[in-house]
Each structure stands twice: as structure tokens, then as C-alpha cells.
Motif scaffolding. Structure first.
Motif, short mmCIF file in Angstrom:
data_model
loop_
_atom_site.label_atom_id
_atom_site.label_comp_id
_atom_site.label_asym_id
_atom_site.label_seq_id
_atom_site.Cartn_x
_atom_site.Cartn_y
_atom_site.Cartn_z
N TYR A 62 0.84 -1.21 0.00
CA TYR A 62 0.00 0.00 0.00
C TYR A 62 0.86 1.25 0.00
O TYR A 62 0.56 2.23 -0.69
N ARG A 65 3.10 1.03 -3.72
CA ARG A 65 2.35 0.93 -4.98
C ARG A 65 1.21 1.95 -5.07
O ARG A 65 0.92 2.45 -6.16
N TYR A 66 0.58 2.24 -3.96
CA TYR A 66 -0.62 3.06 -4.01
C TYR A 66 -0.44 4.46 -3.40
O TYR A 66 -1.25 5.34 -3.66
N PHE A 87 -6.02 8.08 -3.29
CA PHE A 87 -5.49 6.85 -2.73
C PHE A 87 -6.50 5.72 -2.84
O PHE A 87 -6.18 4.62 -3.31
N GLY A 90 -7.02 4.59 -6.36
CA GLY A 90 -5.89 3.78 -6.79
C GLY A 90 -5.94 2.36 -6.27
O GLY A 90 -5.61 1.41 -6.99
N VAL A 91 -6.37 2.22 -5.02
CA VAL A 91 -6.48 0.89 -4.43
C VAL A 91 -7.50 0.06 -5.18
O VAL A 91 -7.28 -1.13 -5.47
N PRO A 95 -3.37 2.49 -9.40
CA PRO A 95 -2.85 3.85 -9.28
C PRO A 95 -2.76 4.57 -10.61
O PRO A 95 -2.90 5.79 -10.68
N SER A 98 -6.15 6.13 -11.22
CA SER A 98 -6.34 7.27 -10.33
C SER A 98 -5.53 8.47 -10.82
O SER A 98 -6.05 9.59 -10.87
#
Length: 206
Positions: A62, A65-66, A87, A90-91, A95, A98
Motif C-alpha cells: 500500500y 504501490r498506491y 489513494f 488507486g487501491v 494507481p 487514479s
């Protein structure tokens, strides 16, 4: 109580929403644990059973990567609400998606480049995108940043709806997706998130 960062609180909120091990037959992402899909875990080097996927590993994914990939440390001074929306987007959708939504929305709001130049719509949030965000903030102020954040959340709902139109099997998740996005407007990390973050990071360190 330990001092927590917005990043820690948002990660704690995501993991609380996602739960533990899940393997829904209609989920294109396959088995997940703590919201991390098997594909993402494998890409990060994990080779074990997803039911045993470590919490500490999920947190690292998390963060890298995010959070880091979206340059959210740089966006946080502009708006914690915008950070929260980007965030979580993206999850759920990656990402890149997003970041792309941020870029497309900034381009739509620059008044034919009178406020700031267009940015490349490639999903990679770098110096060009951050400069456009700063240009937008300076031109539109705090109210404008709120409009930007809420516009991105609205586009996210439209994106999720389009997924169900293209793949009807995903309708099983539509209400949950919409509810989650709408709920973000009233669930920005607060006292409960702080407690969740303390518990989560303490558990991960054991």
C-alpha cells in the motif's frame, strides 16, 4: 498513543474496509487478503498461499504501490481530502487509473491552457502533473481544490458504472463500489482511523 500519519490512517481504513481473506467467484482480481489481490502480491514477490499473506507485506505494498506512485506526499499539503480520494481510487482501480483521472480533470479545468499547460494523460503523477495541480490551486483557491476532489470522485462512480455495463457479472459489486465512494466524503481519516492505524501497525510489527 503513537502519532500517526495520514498515510497510516488511510491504509488502516482501507484494510478495515477490505477485511481479511476473500475469494469471491465474480471478482476478476481473484483471491485477496487485506485488499491485496493475488496478482499484485505475486508481482511483489510473494509466492505463498494468499490466506497466509502477511499484514506487514500488505502495508508495504500500500505504501509503495498506491501511495508513493501517486506522489501523495506532495499532494497532501494541497488537500488531504484529494489525497484520500486518489489513494482509495488507486487501491480499487489501480494507481495508473487514479493518476489518469487527476490528469484528465486538471486538463478539463485549465480553461484552454490559460491557467496552466495541459499535462500528459499517462497516469504517471510526476513533476508536470504536480505543477498543474499547483497552478490550478493558485488560480482557483481552496474552493477550487474542493471542486477538483469531488469531480474526481464523481468520475470514479461513472467509471465503475461503465465497468458493469461492459461486464454484467461485475454488477454484484456495483452497490458496494458506489457506497464506498459516496462514503469517503464523510469518512476522511479521523479519531477512529487513528486508533485503527495504531492497532494495525502495532500488529504488523509483532
Amino acid at each position: 498513543m503513537m502519532t500517526t500519519t495520514l498515510k497510516q490512517r488511510l491504509i488502516a481504513e482501507v484494510i478495515d474496509r477490505e477485511g481479511g481473506a476473500v475469494d469471491h467467484p465474480a471478482d476478476r482480481g481473484g483471491p485477496t487478503r487485506y485488499g491485496i489481490t493475488e496478482a499484485v502480491a505475486r508481482a511483489d514477490g510473494y509466492t505463498g498461499d494468499m490466506r497466509d499473506f502477511p499484514l506487514a507485506w500488505a502495508i508495504r505494498i500500500y505504501e509503495r504501490r498506491y501511495w508513493d506512485s501517486l506522489a501523495l506526499d506532495s499532494i497532501q499539503p494541497v488537500s488531504e481530502t484529494l489525497v484520500s480520494y486518489l489513494f482509495d481510487y488507486g487501491v480499487n482501480s489501480g494507481p495508473g487509473r487514479s493518476g489518469l483521472e487527476l490528469q484528465m480533470t486538471l486538463n478539463a479545468l485549465n480553461d484552454q491552457q490559460r491557467l496552466y499547460p495541459d499535462v500528459a494523460e499517462d497516469g504517471a503523477v510526476g513533476s508536470q502533473t504536480l505543477a498543474a495541480l499547483d497552478g490550478y490551486r493558485r488560480a482557483r483557491g481552496a474552493e477550487g481544490v474542493t471542486v477538483l476532489a469531488e469531480a474526481i470522485n464523481g468520475c470514479r462512480i461513472a467509471f465503475c458504472r461503465e465497468l458493469t455495463r461492459k461486464r454484467p457479472t461485475q454488477e454484484a459489486f456495483a452497490y458496494g463500489w458506489f457506497r464506498r465512494v459516496v462514503g469517503l466524503t464523510t469518512q476522511i481519516a479521523g479519531p477512529l482511523s487513528t486508533q485503527r492505524a495504531v492497532t494495525l501497525y502495532t500488529e504488523a510489527a509483532q
